[in-house]
Write a protein that holds these residues in place. Structure first.
Motif, PDB file in Angstrom:
ATOM      1  N   ILE A  52       0.791  -2.917   6.819  1.00 56.46           N
ATOM      2  CA  ILE A  52       1.110  -4.117   6.041  1.00 56.46           C
ATOM      3  C   ILE A  52       2.474  -4.672   6.436  1.00 56.46           C
ATOM      4  CG2 ILE A  52       2.137  -2.867   4.085  1.00 56.46           C
ATOM      5  CD1 ILE A  52      -0.084  -5.975   3.772  1.00 56.46           C
ATOM      6  N   ARG A  53       3.291  -3.852   7.072  1.00 51.74           N
ATOM      7  CA  ARG A  53       4.635  -4.324   7.448  1.00 51.74           C
ATOM      8  C   ARG A  53       4.578  -5.355   8.566  1.00 51.74           C
ATOM      9  NH1 ARG A  53       7.325   1.162   8.847  1.00 51.74           N
ATOM     10  NH2 ARG A  53       5.305   1.322   9.869  1.00 51.74           N
ATOM     11  N   GLU A  54       3.390  -5.483   9.180  1.00 51.68           N
ATOM     12  CA  GLU A  54       3.255  -6.507  10.233  1.00 51.68           C
ATOM     13  C   GLU A  54       2.957  -7.882   9.636  1.00 51.68           C
ATOM     14  OE1 GLU A  54       0.327  -4.897  12.839  1.00 51.68           O
ATOM     15  OE2 GLU A  54       1.655  -3.270  13.474  1.00 51.68           O
ATOM     16  N   THR A  94       2.396  -7.619  -0.308  1.00 51.87           N
ATOM     17  CA  THR A  94       3.396  -8.096   0.653  1.00 51.87           C
ATOM     18  C   THR A  94       4.438  -7.015   0.918  1.00 51.87           C
ATOM     19  OG1 THR A  94       3.148 -10.292  -0.346  1.00 51.87           O
ATOM     20  CG2 THR A  94       5.105  -9.963   1.019  1.00 51.87           C
ATOM     21  N   TYR A  95       4.747  -6.826   2.162  1.00 51.27           N
ATOM     22  CA  TYR A  95       5.888  -5.964   2.516  1.00 51.27           C
ATOM     23  C   TYR A  95       7.126  -6.853   2.408  1.00 51.27           C
ATOM     24  CZ  TYR A  95       9.200  -3.584   5.621  1.00 51.27           C
ATOM     25  OH  TYR A  95      10.320  -2.994   6.156  1.00 51.27           O
ATOM     26  N   ARG A  96       8.054  -6.434   1.528  1.00 48.91           N
ATOM     27  CA  ARG A  96       9.244  -7.279   1.310  1.00 48.91           C
ATOM     28  C   ARG A  96      10.246  -6.991   2.416  1.00 48.91           C
ATOM     29  NH1 ARG A  96       9.198  -6.363  -5.258  1.00 48.91           N
ATOM     30  NH2 ARG A  96       8.263  -8.367  -5.746  1.00 48.91           N
ATOM     31  N   ALA A 116       1.577   4.227  -2.384  1.00 49.50           N
ATOM     32  CA  ALA A 116       2.133   5.180  -1.405  1.00 49.50           C
ATOM     33  C   ALA A 116       3.624   4.945  -1.226  1.00 49.50           C
ATOM     34  CB  ALA A 116       1.406   5.028  -0.078  1.00 49.50           C
ATOM     35  N   CYS A 117       4.019   3.681  -1.071  1.00 50.48           N
ATOM     36  CA  CYS A 117       5.425   3.373  -0.825  1.00 50.48           C
ATOM     37  C   CYS A 117       6.270   3.647  -2.075  1.00 50.48           C
ATOM     38  CB  CYS A 117       5.562   1.926  -0.372  1.00 50.48           C
ATOM     39  SG  CYS A 117       7.206   1.580   0.258  1.00 50.48           S
ATOM     40  N   ASP A 118       5.706   3.348  -3.254  1.00 47.33           N
ATOM     41  CA  ASP A 118       6.441   3.636  -4.491  1.00 47.33           C
ATOM     42  C   ASP A 118       6.750   5.134  -4.601  1.00 47.33           C
ATOM     43  OD1 ASP A 118       6.532   1.056  -5.230  1.00 47.33           O
ATOM     44  OD2 ASP A 118       5.118   1.189  -6.900  1.00 47.33           O
ATOM     45  N   ASP A 149      15.315  -0.544   3.211  1.00 42.07           N
ATOM     46  CA  ASP A 149      14.770   0.552   2.403  1.00 42.07           C
ATOM     47  C   ASP A 149      13.606   1.245   3.086  1.00 42.07           C
ATOM     48  OD1 ASP A 149      16.480   0.634   0.319  1.00 42.07           O
ATOM     49  OD2 ASP A 149      15.388  -0.789  -0.935  1.00 42.07           O
ATOM     50  N   CYS A 150      12.979   0.612   4.070  1.00 49.37           N
ATOM     51  CA  CYS A 150      11.827   1.255   4.730  1.00 49.37           C
ATOM     52  C   CYS A 150      12.322   2.393   5.617  1.00 49.37           C
ATOM     53  CB  CYS A 150      11.052   0.239   5.559  1.00 49.37           C
ATOM     54  SG  CYS A 150       9.709   1.031   6.478  1.00 49.37           S
ATOM     55  N   VAL A 151      11.808   3.598   5.357  1.00 51.86           N
ATOM     56  CA  VAL A 151      12.246   4.751   6.157  1.00 51.86           C
ATOM     57  C   VAL A 151      11.221   5.064   7.249  1.00 51.86           C
ATOM     58  CG1 VAL A 151      13.686   5.768   4.357  1.00 51.86           C
ATOM     59  CG2 VAL A 151      11.240   6.327   4.445  1.00 51.86           C
ATOM     60  N   ASP A 152      10.322   4.151   7.494  1.00 49.47           N
ATOM     61  CA  ASP A 152       9.348   4.242   8.585  1.00 49.47           C
ATOM     62  C   ASP A 152       8.511   5.525   8.515  1.00 49.47           C
ATOM     63  OD1 ASP A 152       8.188   2.934  10.639  1.00 49.47           O
ATOM     64  OD2 ASP A 152       9.594   3.585  12.183  1.00 49.47           O
ATOM     65  N   CYS A 153       8.116   5.888   7.283  1.00 53.02           N
ATOM     66  CA  CYS A 153       7.394   7.155   7.115  1.00 53.02           C
ATOM     67  C   CYS A 153       5.890   7.002   7.364  1.00 53.02           C
ATOM     68  CB  CYS A 153       7.612   7.674   5.701  1.00 53.02           C
ATOM     69  SG  CYS A 153       6.920   6.556   4.462  1.00 53.02           S
ATOM     70  N   HIS A 154       5.395   5.791   7.453  1.00 51.06           N
ATOM     71  CA  HIS A 154       3.983   5.498   7.741  1.00 51.06           C
ATOM     72  C   HIS A 154       3.023   5.906   6.623  1.00 51.06           C
ATOM     73  CE1 HIS A 154       3.685   3.899  11.869  1.00 51.06           C
ATOM     74  NE2 HIS A 154       4.925   4.357  11.922  1.00 51.06           N
ATOM     75  N   GLN A 155       3.561   6.207   5.459  1.00 49.20           N
ATOM     76  CA  GLN A 155       2.669   6.574   4.353  1.00 49.20           C
ATOM     77  C   GLN A 155       1.772   5.392   3.967  1.00 49.20           C
ATOM     78  OE1 GLN A 155       2.080   9.614   2.634  1.00 49.20           O
ATOM     79  NE2 GLN A 155       2.978  10.059   4.638  1.00 49.20           N
ATOM     80  N   CYS A 156       2.330   4.173   4.019  1.00 46.22           N
ATOM     81  CA  CYS A 156       1.541   2.987   3.665  1.00 46.22           C
ATOM     82  C   CYS A 156       0.371   2.794   4.641  1.00 46.22           C
ATOM     83  CB  CYS A 156       2.427   1.741   3.635  1.00 46.22           C
ATOM     84  SG  CYS A 156       3.446   1.559   5.095  1.00 46.22           S
ATOM     85  N   VAL A 157       0.572   3.199   5.891  1.00 45.17           N
ATOM     86  CA  VAL A 157      -0.500   3.075   6.884  1.00 45.17           C
ATOM     87  C   VAL A 157      -1.531   4.183   6.676  1.00 45.17           C
ATOM     88  CG1 VAL A 157      -0.997   2.928   9.363  1.00 45.17           C
ATOM     89  CG2 VAL A 157       1.199   2.116   8.495  1.00 45.17           C
ATOM     90  N   LEU A 213       8.906  -1.836  -2.807  1.00 49.20           N
ATOM     91  CA  LEU A 213       9.262  -2.376  -1.483  1.00 49.20           C
ATOM     92  C   LEU A 213       8.028  -3.097  -0.926  1.00 49.20           C
ATOM     93  CD1 LEU A 213      10.890  -2.668   1.105  1.00 49.20           C
ATOM     94  CD2 LEU A 213      10.293  -0.321   1.697  1.00 49.20           C
ATOM     95  N   ILE A 214       6.857  -2.514  -1.216  1.00 48.68           N
ATOM     96  CA  ILE A 214       5.600  -3.245  -0.993  1.00 48.68           C
ATOM     97  C   ILE A 214       5.119  -3.614  -2.401  1.00 48.68           C
ATOM     98  CG2 ILE A 214       3.260  -3.183  -0.072  1.00 48.68           C
ATOM     99  CD1 ILE A 214       4.131  -0.929   1.779  1.00 48.68           C
ATOM    100  N   ALA A 215       4.741  -4.871  -2.588  1.00 47.91           N
ATOM    101  CA  ALA A 215       4.391  -5.303  -3.947  1.00 47.91           C
ATOM    102  C   ALA A 215       3.502  -6.543  -3.886  1.00 47.91           C
ATOM    103  CB  ALA A 215       5.668  -5.644  -4.716  1.00 47.91           C
ATOM    104  N   VAL A 262       7.178   7.175  -2.151  1.00 50.89           N
ATOM    105  CA  VAL A 262       8.258   7.473  -1.192  1.00 50.89           C
ATOM    106  C   VAL A 262       9.597   7.009  -1.764  1.00 50.89           C
ATOM    107  CG1 VAL A 262       9.143   6.962   1.127  1.00 50.89           C
ATOM    108  CG2 VAL A 262       6.699   7.320   0.787  1.00 50.89           C
ATOM    109  N   MET A 263       9.605   5.797  -2.323  1.00 48.35           N
ATOM    110  CA  MET A 263      10.864   5.245  -2.858  1.00 48.35           C
ATOM    111  C   MET A 263      11.396   6.124  -3.993  1.00 48.35           C
ATOM    112  SD  MET A 263      11.739   2.577  -1.166  1.00 48.35           S
ATOM    113  CE  MET A 263      11.031   3.124   0.363  1.00 48.35           C
ATOM    114  N   THR A 264      10.465   6.647  -4.833  1.00 50.95           N
ATOM    115  CA  THR A 264      10.903   7.517  -5.927  1.00 50.95           C
ATOM    116  C   THR A 264      11.558   8.775  -5.359  1.00 50.95           C
ATOM    117  OG1 THR A 264       9.018   6.715  -7.163  1.00 50.95           O
ATOM    118  CG2 THR A 264      10.094   8.663  -8.055  1.00 50.95           C
TER     119      THR A 264
HETATM  120  S1  SF4 Z   1       5.520   3.667   2.871  1.00 50.10           S
HETATM  121 FE1  SF4 Z   1       7.231   2.332   2.458  1.00 50.10          FE
HETATM  122  S2  SF4 Z   1       8.916   3.368   3.407  1.00 50.10           S
HETATM  123 FE2  SF4 Z   1       7.112   4.296   4.280  1.00 50.10          FE
HETATM  124  S3  SF4 Z   1       6.732   3.086   6.118  1.00 50.10           S
HETATM  125 FE3  SF4 Z   1       5.563   2.134   4.484  1.00 50.10          FE
HETATM  126  S4  SF4 Z   1       6.918   0.521   3.757  1.00 50.10           S
HETATM  127 FE4  SF4 Z   1       8.185   1.941   4.924  1.00 50.10          FE
END
Ligand code: SF4
Ligand code: SF4
Length: 484
Positions: free
Chosen positions: A283-285, A239-241, A300-302, A266-274, A314-316, A304-306
């Motif tokens: 998954i953010r949709e 889930t994208y929180r 991937a998002c973890d 917290d999402c910086v729209d980096c598209h790493q999760c995609v 943020l995705i979990a 980025v968050m680190t």
């Molecule tokens: S990886 Fe995390 S921070 Fe980057 S776009 Fe996806 S949800 Fe947002």
């Protein structure tokens, strides 16, 4: 946004699917997937070579579907054709296990255990080895043909074909003695059906895991639709929180906004999760049927968050219910014990328990009796009446067993066998070879002077002389007045 990430809603209805180029990622979910992949493939490829001693008369392969002799061997269990209900029980249990997994933690099966996922992961690893990571692969596909492109593509497809061939080869080893079949395959003396099956499975593995990949999960597999109907708000899913991620802004803008005391997600729209997603979705949709819940976007998002110094997950694995609770300012609650999970667990327990009980108390002998119909009975010269039967005895043990035959149901009734060797025992003795069945013709006689109805029940009993196991079957004794 790159071509591979275009919004599917913008595509015409019959547009060809865009190729997905999953990026490699590291993290606990990726590690878990590697470990599961190695375990599953190790078991699949090596299991046919595992030996299991069942005595001198039976095959010593631990897992064997012996189609020629209608037997299935699984370690200490041997299934006869009459016992296919064990497979039915296993299928029912597998369905409930799948339902339970889904109710507790979403599509665990799809993301980690499904053969389609496991082999696709393996084929992707080979692709990365020869063609590089996401960007290199995209560049290579766009580039015109050169020696570099040619050798990379050729090497990748060759290794894919070898893996696919090996997969088909391992499959046929479950249907014959593995070391013998390997020798026969290598010397081209194996049955033609073995080569045919290897060919079919080489083709399907190469096509499904190498070429079609996520298309199989999206368009061919029914499970996503079924699981969508089985899930609920309290099931853990990737889930994208959004309660924490929105509004999405760049890292710098987020810092500015936070410094001003304004809200920033917290999402910086980096598209790493995609980029890492093997099915190419965002998954953010929100929850989507295409998501196989592999958890790679969490890794991937973890990462980025680190890097940006924000808390991870943020995705979990989370529940829709919790996202709503947090938005309402309430505490998150996890409820793995719910009526539906308890119901599935109980059903697994009941079906599994019934199968275990059946297995523990199963008989190792069996008997069936068939009355001969022409003639139904014979009146002998001394006035006695005789009926004939075909008796089939089953010996499921790995050693020969002598059975003594007796008959009950009428005064003075006696039994004799046709074509068996007489012994010191006054009862007729029938010896059945290990792990096989034997048919004998049996004559049952009632002396003259006994009042007989046209048809009366009689019981034929077979008693194992050594192990003491006794099996019985009931049929009818026919006398004058009986109709065929
Ligand atoms: S990886 Fe995390 S921070 Fe980057 S776009 Fe996806 S949800 Fe947002
Ligand atoms: S969205 Fe995340 S969990 Fe779902 S398939 Fe893509 S990477 Fe896996």
């Amino acid at each position: 946004m790159s071509t591979a990430e275009a919004d599917p809603d913008d595509l015409p209805l019959f547009a060809a699917s865009r190729k997905v180029y999953p990026q490699s990622v590291s993290g606990p979910f990726r590690r878990a997937k590697w470990i599961i992949l190695l375990l599953c493939l190790g078991i699949y490829y090596l299991l046919p070579f595992l030996r299991w001693d069942r005595g001198p008369h039976l095959p010593n392969q631990a897992v064997l579907a012996d189609l020629a002799n209608n037997r299935f061997y699984f370690f200490f269990i041997e299934i006869w054709p009459q016992e296919v209900y064990y497979f039915t029980g296993l299928l029912i249990m597998a369905a409930f296990v799948l339902f339970l997994m889904n109710a507790v933690a979403g599509r665990v099966w799809c993301g980690y255990l499904c053969p389609q996922t496991v082999w696709t992961d393996l084929f992707l690893a080979v692709e990365r080895l020869f063609e590089g990571d996401r960007r290199e692969r995209m560049r290579l596909d766009e580039a015109s043909w050169s020696f570099d492109k040619l050798w990379r593509k050729t090497a990748k497809h060759t290794v894919w074909l070898v893996i696919a061939w090996w997969t088909g080869g391992a499959w046929v080893l479950y249907f014959a003695d593995a070391p013998t079949l390997v020798r026969e395959l290598a010397t081209f003396t194996a049955p033609i059906s073995a080569y045919a099956w290897i060919g079919i499975l080489t083709f399907t593995t190469y096509t499904l895991a190498g070429i079609m990949r996520e298309q199989v999960c999206k368009f061919m597999c029914p499970w996503p639709r079924i699981q969508a109907a089985l899930t609920d708000d309290e099931a853990l899913n990737v889930t994208y929180r959004y309660d924490r991620g929105e509004p999405r802004v760049s890292f710098k803008q987020a810092q500015r906004l936070r410094a001003q005391g304004a809200p920033a997600g917290d999402c910086v729209d980096c598209h790493q999760c995609v980029a890492v997603c093997p099915v190419g979705i965002d998954i953010r949709e929100g929850a989507q049927l295409d998501c196989i819940q592999c958890g790679l976007c969490i890794d991937a998002c973890d990462n980025v968050m680190t890097k940006i110094g924000r808390p991870d997950r943020l995705i979990a694995y989370d529940t829709d219910g919790n996202v709503k609770r947090r938005l309402a300012g309430l505490k998150a609650i996890y409820r793995p014990l719910r009526p539906r999970t308890l119901a599935y667990a109980s059903l697994i327990f009941v079906v599994g328990g019934a199968m275990l009980w059946q297995l523990a108390t199963r008989r190792t002998a069996d008997i069936s009796v068939l009355h001969e119909r022409a003639p139904l009975f014979v009146t002998l010269s001394d006035g006695s009446i005789r009926n004939a039967y075909t008796v089939r005895l089953l010996n499921k043990r790995p050693e020969p067993r002598p059975f003594a035959l007796t008959v009950d149901g009428l005064p003075g009734i006696r039994i004799e066998t046709v074509g068996t060797t007489p012994t010191a025992d006054i009862r007729p003795i029938v010896t059945v070879d290990p792990d096989s069945s034997r048919e004998v013709r049996v004559l049952v006689t009632v002396p003259a002077g006994i009042t007989l109805a046209p048809s009366q029940p009689v019981t034929i009993t077979a008693s194992d002389l050594y192990a003491g196991e006794t099996v019985r079957a009931t049929d009818h004794f026919m006398a004058p007045g009986a109709h065929p």
